[in-house]
Write a protein that holds these residues in place. Structure first.
Motif, PDB file in Angstrom:
ATOM      1  N   VAL A 192       5.972  -1.234  14.894  1.00 26.06           N
ATOM      2  CA  VAL A 192       4.838  -0.664  14.156  1.00 26.06           C
ATOM      3  C   VAL A 192       4.106  -1.800  13.457  1.00 26.06           C
ATOM      4  N   CYS A 193       2.788  -1.812  13.604  1.00 27.74           N
ATOM      5  CA  CYS A 193       1.986  -2.845  12.931  1.00 27.74           C
ATOM      6  C   CYS A 193       1.235  -2.205  11.766  1.00 27.74           C
ATOM      7  N   ILE A 194       1.353  -2.806  10.606  1.00 28.40           N
ATOM      8  CA  ILE A 194       0.647  -2.296   9.433  1.00 28.40           C
ATOM      9  C   ILE A 194      -0.481  -3.275   9.098  1.00 28.40           C
ATOM     10  N   VAL A 195      -1.697  -2.805   9.290  1.00 28.78           N
ATOM     11  CA  VAL A 195      -2.864  -3.653   9.024  1.00 28.78           C
ATOM     12  C   VAL A 195      -3.284  -3.460   7.571  1.00 28.78           C
ATOM     13  N   PHE A 196      -3.470  -4.569   6.867  1.00 34.48           N
ATOM     14  CA  PHE A 196      -3.829  -4.481   5.449  1.00 34.48           C
ATOM     15  C   PHE A 196      -4.871  -5.539   5.121  1.00 34.48           C
ATOM     16  N   ASP A 197      -5.483  -5.396   3.963  1.00 37.31           N
ATOM     17  CA  ASP A 197      -6.286  -6.496   3.436  1.00 37.31           C
ATOM     18  C   ASP A 197      -5.888  -6.816   2.000  1.00 37.31           C
ATOM     19  N   ARG A 198      -5.080  -5.956   1.428  1.00 33.96           N
ATOM     20  CA  ARG A 198      -4.537  -6.164   0.075  1.00 33.96           C
ATOM     21  C   ARG A 198      -3.184  -5.469   0.086  1.00 33.96           C
ATOM     22  N   LEU A 199      -2.148  -6.236   0.016  1.00 31.84           N
ATOM     23  CA  LEU A 199      -0.808  -5.674   0.199  1.00 31.84           C
ATOM     24  C   LEU A 199      -0.392  -4.907  -1.051  1.00 31.84           C
ATOM     25  N   ARG A 200      -0.386  -3.580  -0.936  1.00 33.94           N
ATOM     26  CA  ARG A 200      -0.069  -2.737  -2.084  1.00 33.94           C
ATOM     27  C   ARG A 200       1.331  -2.120  -1.916  1.00 33.94           C
ATOM     28  N   THR A 201       1.748  -1.402  -2.929  1.00 30.35           N
ATOM     29  CA  THR A 201       3.069  -0.764  -2.876  1.00 30.35           C
ATOM     30  C   THR A 201       3.211   0.092  -1.625  1.00 30.35           C
ATOM     31  N   GLU A 202       2.138   0.822  -1.276  1.00 33.93           N
ATOM     32  CA  GLU A 202       2.209   1.733  -0.125  1.00 33.93           C
ATOM     33  C   GLU A 202       2.554   0.989   1.163  1.00 33.93           C
ATOM     34  N   GLU A 203       1.889  -0.153   1.381  1.00 34.54           N
ATOM     35  CA  GLU A 203       2.124  -0.897   2.624  1.00 34.54           C
ATOM     36  C   GLU A 203       3.553  -1.458   2.641  1.00 34.54           C
ATOM     37  N   LYS A 204       4.040  -1.869   1.468  1.00 30.97           N
ATOM     38  CA  LYS A 204       5.413  -2.384   1.408  1.00 30.97           C
ATOM     39  C   LYS A 204       6.424  -1.260   1.640  1.00 30.97           C
ATOM     40  N   MET A 205       6.101  -0.069   1.142  1.00 31.86           N
ATOM     41  CA  MET A 205       6.980   1.082   1.368  1.00 31.86           C
ATOM     42  C   MET A 205       7.038   1.418   2.860  1.00 31.86           C
ATOM     43  N   LEU A 206       5.887   1.351   3.518  1.00 32.56           N
ATOM     44  CA  LEU A 206       5.843   1.653   4.962  1.00 32.56           C
ATOM     45  C   LEU A 206       6.636   0.616   5.754  1.00 32.56           C
ATOM     46  N   GLN A 207       6.488  -0.649   5.352  1.00 31.70           N
ATOM     47  CA  GLN A 207       7.204  -1.726   6.044  1.00 31.70           C
ATOM     48  C   GLN A 207       8.725  -1.533   5.898  1.00 31.70           C
ATOM     49  N   LYS A 208       9.145  -1.247   4.671  1.00 31.80           N
ATOM     50  CA  LYS A 208      10.584  -1.070   4.389  1.00 31.80           C
ATOM     51  C   LYS A 208      11.128   0.137   5.155  1.00 31.80           C
ATOM     52  N   THR A 209      10.365   1.229   5.136  1.00 34.79           N
ATOM     53  CA  THR A 209      10.812   2.450   5.817  1.00 34.79           C
ATOM     54  C   THR A 209      10.929   2.233   7.319  1.00 34.79           C
ATOM     55  N   ALA A 210       9.958   1.524   7.891  1.00 37.19           N
ATOM     56  CA  ALA A 210      10.000   1.260   9.338  1.00 37.19           C
ATOM     57  C   ALA A 210      11.288   0.511   9.676  1.00 37.19           C
ATOM     58  N   SER A 211      11.625  -0.485   8.860  1.00 37.01           N
ATOM     59  CA  SER A 211      12.863  -1.244   9.109  1.00 37.01           C
ATOM     60  C   SER A 211      14.076  -0.341   8.985  1.00 37.01           C
ATOM     61  N   GLU A 212      14.069   0.514   7.968  1.00 38.93           N
ATOM     62  CA  GLU A 212      15.206   1.428   7.767  1.00 38.93           C
ATOM     63  C   GLU A 212      15.365   2.399   8.939  1.00 38.93           C
ATOM     64  N   LEU A 213      14.248   2.716   9.582  1.00 35.40           N
ATOM     65  CA  LEU A 213      14.303   3.635  10.724  1.00 35.40           C
ATOM     66  C   LEU A 213      14.627   2.894  12.025  1.00 35.40           C
ATOM     67  N   GLY A 214      14.884   1.618  11.888  1.00 34.93           N
ATOM     68  CA  GLY A 214      15.344   0.849  13.038  1.00 34.93           C
ATOM     69  C   GLY A 214      14.242   0.328  13.939  1.00 34.93           C
ATOM     70  N   CYS A 215      13.014   0.293  13.430  1.00 36.19           N
ATOM     71  CA  CYS A 215      11.973  -0.300  14.282  1.00 36.19           C
ATOM     72  C   CYS A 215      11.412  -1.553  13.603  1.00 36.19           C
ATOM     73  N   ASP A 216      10.850  -2.413  14.419  1.00 39.65           N
ATOM     74  CA  ASP A 216      10.246  -3.624  13.883  1.00 39.65           C
ATOM     75  C   ASP A 216       8.954  -3.262  13.165  1.00 39.65           C
ATOM     76  N   ALA A 217       8.705  -3.937  12.074  1.00 35.70           N
ATOM     77  CA  ALA A 217       7.437  -3.729  11.375  1.00 35.70           C
ATOM     78  C   ALA A 217       6.762  -5.075  11.239  1.00 35.70           C
ATOM     79  N   VAL A 218       5.520  -5.160  11.701  1.00 38.81           N
ATOM     80  CA  VAL A 218       4.795  -6.413  11.566  1.00 38.81           C
ATOM     81  C   VAL A 218       3.578  -6.161  10.681  1.00 38.81           C
TER      82      VAL A 218
END
Lengths: 285, 55
Positions: free
Chosen positions: A4-30
């Protein structure tokens, strides 16, 4: 393993939560910073490390919209799709889409110059709420209750005269309790809702300090949110509705890059988890 | 890390990521983490709130 790729321009709590959750679900997060990414007409999907699906999370609407167009040009699936982002990001297009789909929405008047807007207001009468067609967090939203306020608001627009200042979006002032309801929909399903209570003024935006409170998703709220999501084209959305004292629920806004950090703390369902699961299901379909 | 504006100390968490915004506790200026390689951190001026920012 899906990526899963998370496109951002300002890294906020939401994007970090999505990144962490993706990892917890066993998929790569870029994580991909749109500000420093270049794309050209010869670019191909394999030139980029963008995985299988993109969650577009830019805080700048136009940056996110145009970046989505580029990603779709590369045949990359993006949530939300360009068409959805385009409609939701423009209040006038969004309102017309809601109305066309028979979703109760506040009556709204459109005009295309300050003179046209004056005529509109003279015909309809005060009060009306003026909103910029592009923009968020309640910026530029104000109730116009009298002629003096109207003249001041329109004069400022004539002076600044940005392209969108020439589009006048005037909306009825809905008789409602001092709160509205934000529903997060994922794949047309209402997964969490909150009341946003005004902090004393007219606006109920959390970004302006409105007080969030968990809201039970009733059948009416669920149905209305689902209809609004389908009307926009689906994906991950924030549907805003008000409780009109005569008509019941009216949808006044559907947001494309929904903010959820406050609601995520109190919601029964795990919002970032639902988002990532939806993204993974989306590419399997 | 010292603030590029006023030279005050900005504490940056170990788990901070590139793209995150940090603020100077003294002058209030906002900076974006542009590069991070261990304890080597590069900051750049953060963008200011734009007309099209939001949801």
């Amino acid at each position: 393993m899906a990526k899963v790729c998370i496109v951002f321009d300002r890294l906020r709590t939401e994007e970090k939560m999505l990144q962490k959750t993706a990892s917890e679900l066993g998929c790569d997060a870029v994580m991909l910073d749109a500000k420093i990414t270049q794309i050209n007409t010869d670019s191909r999907r394999e030139d980029y490390d963008i995985g299988d699906i993109v969650l577009e999370r830019c805080v700048s609407y136009f940056r996110g919209l145009h970046f989505t167009a580029c990603l779709e040009f590369l045949d990359m699936p993006v949530l939300n799709m360009f068409e959805v982002a385009n409609i939701c990001g423009n209040k006038m297009l969004m309102t017309m889409r809601l109305k066309k789909n028979n979703i109760p929405t506040p009556k709204t008047y459109f005009s295309f110059s300050s003179d046209g807007a004056v005529k509109n207001l003279e015909k309809v009468g005060f009060p009306l709420v003026i909103k910029p067609v592009i923009g968020s967090w309640g910026r530029g939203v104000m109730p116009i209750r009298d002629r003096d306020t109207m003249e001041a608001a329109f004069e400022i627009r004539d002076i600044t005269d940005s392209p969108h200042d020439r589009i006048y979006y005037l909306q009825e002032l809905v008789k409602r309790p001092p709160r509205d309801i934000r529903v997060i929909t994922i794949g047309d399903e209402a997964v969490a809702a909150m009341y946003r209570k005004s902090s004393g003024g007219f606006k109920t935006n959390i970004a302006l300090g409105a007080d969030p409170e968990i809201c039970e998703i009733t059948k009416d709220i669920e149905d209305m949110a689902t209809k609004a999501s389908k009307a926009m084209g689906g994906g991950i959305l924030g549907v805003d509705m008000m409780e009109d004292q005569d008509r019941g629920l009216v949808v006044h806004e559907v947001n494309n890059t929904v903010e959820f950090k406050g609601l995520a703390r109190v919601a029964k369902r795990d919002i970032p988890k639902e988002m990532i699961k939806f993204a993974l299901d989306y590419i399997r379909k | 890390m010292n603030c590029p504006e006023c030279d005050a100390t900005i504490n940056i968490q170990d788990d901070a990521s590139v793209g995150e915004i940090v603020s100077c506790p003294d002058c209030g200026a906002d900076f974006e983490i542009a590069k991070k390689d261990g304890s080597n951190i590069e900051l750049k001026q953060a963008e200011t709130v734009g007309e099209d920012w939001g949801e």
